[in-house]
Design a protein around this motif. Structure first.
Motif, PDB file in Angstrom:
ATOM      1  N   GLY A 259      58.431   5.718  44.105  1.00 25.53           N
ATOM      2  CA  GLY A 259      58.769   6.799  45.020  1.00 25.53           C
ATOM      3  C   GLY A 259      59.175   6.248  46.367  1.00 25.53           C
ATOM      4  N   ILE A 260      59.318   7.163  47.310  1.00 27.79           N
ATOM      5  CA  ILE A 260      59.638   6.784  48.680  1.00 27.79           C
ATOM      6  C   ILE A 260      58.954   7.780  49.601  1.00 27.79           C
ATOM      7  CG2 ILE A 260      61.784   8.111  48.791  1.00 27.79           C
ATOM      8  CD1 ILE A 260      62.965   5.693  50.398  1.00 27.79           C
ATOM      9  N   VAL A 261      58.497   7.300  50.733  1.00 25.37           N
ATOM     10  CA  VAL A 261      57.909   8.178  51.740  1.00 25.37           C
ATOM     11  C   VAL A 261      58.654   7.941  53.047  1.00 25.37           C
ATOM     12  CG1 VAL A 261      56.044   6.588  52.417  1.00 25.37           C
ATOM     13  CG2 VAL A 261      55.756   9.041  52.756  1.00 25.37           C
ATOM     14  N   THR A 262      59.004   9.033  53.705  1.00 26.15           N
ATOM     15  CA  THR A 262      59.754   8.947  54.956  1.00 26.15           C
ATOM     16  C   THR A 262      58.890   9.402  56.117  1.00 26.15           C
ATOM     17  OG1 THR A 262      60.609  11.203  54.826  1.00 26.15           O
ATOM     18  CG2 THR A 262      61.898   9.473  53.712  1.00 26.15           C
ATOM     19  N   ASP A 263      59.375   9.102  57.316  1.00 24.34           N
ATOM     20  CA  ASP A 263      58.670   9.570  58.505  1.00 24.34           C
ATOM     21  C   ASP A 263      58.579  11.093  58.499  1.00 24.34           C
ATOM     22  OD1 ASP A 263      61.434   9.813  58.911  1.00 24.34           O
ATOM     23  OD2 ASP A 263      61.441   8.662  60.773  1.00 24.34           O
ATOM     24  N   ARG A 264      59.604  11.748  57.990  1.00 26.88           N
ATOM     25  CA  ARG A 264      59.607  13.215  57.910  1.00 26.88           C
ATOM     26  C   ARG A 264      58.548  13.713  56.922  1.00 26.88           C
ATOM     27  NH1 ARG A 264      62.006  17.873  55.778  1.00 26.88           N
ATOM     28  NH2 ARG A 264      62.764  19.277  57.399  1.00 26.88           N
ATOM     29  N   ASP A 265      58.396  13.036  55.786  1.00 22.46           N
ATOM     30  CA  ASP A 265      57.351  13.409  54.823  1.00 22.46           C
ATOM     31  C   ASP A 265      55.983  13.398  55.488  1.00 22.46           C
ATOM     32  OD1 ASP A 265      59.108  13.622  52.607  1.00 22.46           O
ATOM     33  OD2 ASP A 265      58.891  11.484  52.147  1.00 22.46           O
ATOM     34  N   ILE A 266      55.723  12.342  56.233  1.00 22.11           N
ATOM     35  CA  ILE A 266      54.416  12.210  56.881  1.00 22.11           C
ATOM     36  C   ILE A 266      54.236  13.285  57.942  1.00 22.11           C
ATOM     37  CG2 ILE A 266      52.992  10.714  58.350  1.00 22.11           C
ATOM     38  CD1 ILE A 266      54.134   8.351  56.679  1.00 22.11           C
ATOM     39  N   CYS A 267      55.275  13.532  58.712  1.00 22.75           N
ATOM     40  CA  CYS A 267      55.191  14.546  59.763  1.00 22.75           C
ATOM     41  C   CYS A 267      54.915  15.936  59.176  1.00 22.75           C
ATOM     42  CB  CYS A 267      56.483  14.551  60.565  1.00 22.75           C
ATOM     43  SG  CYS A 267      56.509  15.745  61.908  1.00 22.75           S
ATOM     44  N   ILE A 268      55.662  16.302  58.155  1.00 27.20           N
ATOM     45  CA  ILE A 268      55.563  17.653  57.609  1.00 27.20           C
ATOM     46  C   ILE A 268      54.395  17.813  56.642  1.00 27.20           C
ATOM     47  CG2 ILE A 268      56.764  19.303  56.086  1.00 27.20           C
ATOM     48  CD1 ILE A 268      59.338  18.416  57.521  1.00 27.20           C
ATOM     49  N   LYS A 269      54.190  16.857  55.754  1.00 30.63           N
ATOM     50  CA  LYS A 269      53.181  17.007  54.719  1.00 30.63           C
ATOM     51  C   LYS A 269      51.785  16.566  55.141  1.00 30.63           C
ATOM     52  CE  LYS A 269      56.628  16.321  51.093  1.00 30.63           C
ATOM     53  NZ  LYS A 269      57.113  15.390  50.056  1.00 30.63           N
ATOM     54  N   VAL A 270      51.703  15.789  56.213  1.00 28.01           N
ATOM     55  CA  VAL A 270      50.394  15.301  56.646  1.00 28.01           C
ATOM     56  C   VAL A 270      50.057  15.847  58.027  1.00 28.01           C
ATOM     57  CG1 VAL A 270      48.957  13.269  57.079  1.00 28.01           C
ATOM     58  CG2 VAL A 270      50.679  13.218  55.251  1.00 28.01           C
ATOM     59  N   THR A 271      50.815  15.439  59.030  1.00 28.05           N
ATOM     60  CA  THR A 271      50.507  15.804  60.409  1.00 28.05           C
ATOM     61  C   THR A 271      50.498  17.314  60.608  1.00 28.05           C
ATOM     62  OG1 THR A 271      51.521  13.748  61.137  1.00 28.05           O
ATOM     63  CG2 THR A 271      51.122  15.420  62.815  1.00 28.05           C
TER      64      THR A 271
ATOM     65  N   GLU B 292      45.914  17.414  58.093  1.00 30.49           N
ATOM     66  CA  GLU B 292      45.153  16.436  57.317  1.00 30.49           C
ATOM     67  C   GLU B 292      45.114  15.102  58.065  1.00 30.49           C
ATOM     68  OE1 GLU B 292      43.582  16.726  54.280  1.00 30.49           O
ATOM     69  OE2 GLU B 292      44.022  18.868  54.400  1.00 30.49           O
ATOM     70  N   PRO B 293      43.974  14.423  58.056  1.00 32.84           N
ATOM     71  CA  PRO B 293      43.941  13.083  58.658  1.00 32.84           C
ATOM     72  C   PRO B 293      44.696  12.099  57.763  1.00 32.84           C
ATOM     73  CG  PRO B 293      41.769  13.687  57.814  1.00 32.84           C
ATOM     74  CD  PRO B 293      42.669  14.865  57.605  1.00 32.84           C
ATOM     75  N   GLY B 294      45.654  11.381  58.356  1.00 29.63           N
ATOM     76  CA  GLY B 294      46.484  10.453  57.599  1.00 29.63           C
ATOM     77  C   GLY B 294      45.708   9.387  56.870  1.00 29.63           C
ATOM     78  N   ALA B 295      44.522   9.068  57.364  1.00 31.13           N
ATOM     79  CA  ALA B 295      43.710   8.034  56.730  1.00 31.13           C
ATOM     80  C   ALA B 295      43.124   8.502  55.401  1.00 31.13           C
ATOM     81  CB  ALA B 295      42.588   7.602  57.671  1.00 31.13           C
ATOM     82  N   SER B 296      43.150   9.806  55.153  1.00 26.94           N
ATOM     83  CA  SER B 296      42.571  10.305  53.904  1.00 26.94           C
ATOM     84  C   SER B 296      43.620  10.795  52.904  1.00 26.94           C
ATOM     85  CB  SER B 296      41.587  11.442  54.203  1.00 26.94           C
ATOM     86  OG  SER B 296      42.277  12.561  54.735  1.00 26.94           O
TER      87      SER B 296
END
Length: 150
Positions: free
Chosen positions: A48-60, A64-68
């Motif tokens: 797969g691939i993870v983008t900065d946008r994925d992290i921003c939208i799906k995590v931040t 959700e805490p990114g560490a978990s």
């Protein structure tokens, strides 16, 4: 020109069990916008691939805490790819059709060899062509009445 001639060969990868926080730190530290997610560091089979946008939208944005959060839960599975022998034009076509800015380059076994970004293409092309490619990749869809669909 072939994708192998312009791809970034230095890969910063993660595995699905690693966290969104680790991927975000890698993106920050290496000034990159996407991280291929691979089976393991030795084989590097693309999962797969993870983008900065994925992290921003799906995590931040979810709080959700990114560490978990495991990358397996936020990555794009089965991303669009090209082979090292594909032409740069066919890679651009993939970017335009899928509206993506980065394409992993994989061999016949699915091993991630590199990544081609819009910036890689821009560095090897004319300004006019780069502008047209950027516009095509950035284009929003339109609804039946021709209005921009967001």
């Amino acid at each position: 020109m072939k994708t192998k001639e312009i791809m970034s060969r230095v890969l910063f990868c993660c595995t699905p069990e690693e966290t969104a926080e680790k991927a975000a730190q890698m993106m920050r530290d290496h000034d990159i916008g996407a991280v291929p997610v691979v089976s393991d560091y030795a084989e590097r089979k693309l999962l797969g691939i993870v983008t900065d946008r994925d992290i921003c939208i799906k995590v931040t944005a979810s709080g959700e805490p990114g560490a978990s959060v495991k990358l397996a839960d936020v990555m794009t599975k089965w991303p669009a790819t090209c082979s090292p022998e594909d032409s740069v034009e066919s890679c651009e076509d993939v970017m335009q059709r899928r509206q993506i800015r980065r394409v992993p380059i994989v061999d016949a076994r699915g091993v991630c060899l590199g990544i081609v970004s819009q910036a890689d293409i821009a560095l090897h092309d004319t300004a006019d062509h780069t502008f047209r490619m950027l516009a095509a990749v950035s284009q929003h869809g339109r609804d039946a009445a021709g209005r921009l669909a967001f």
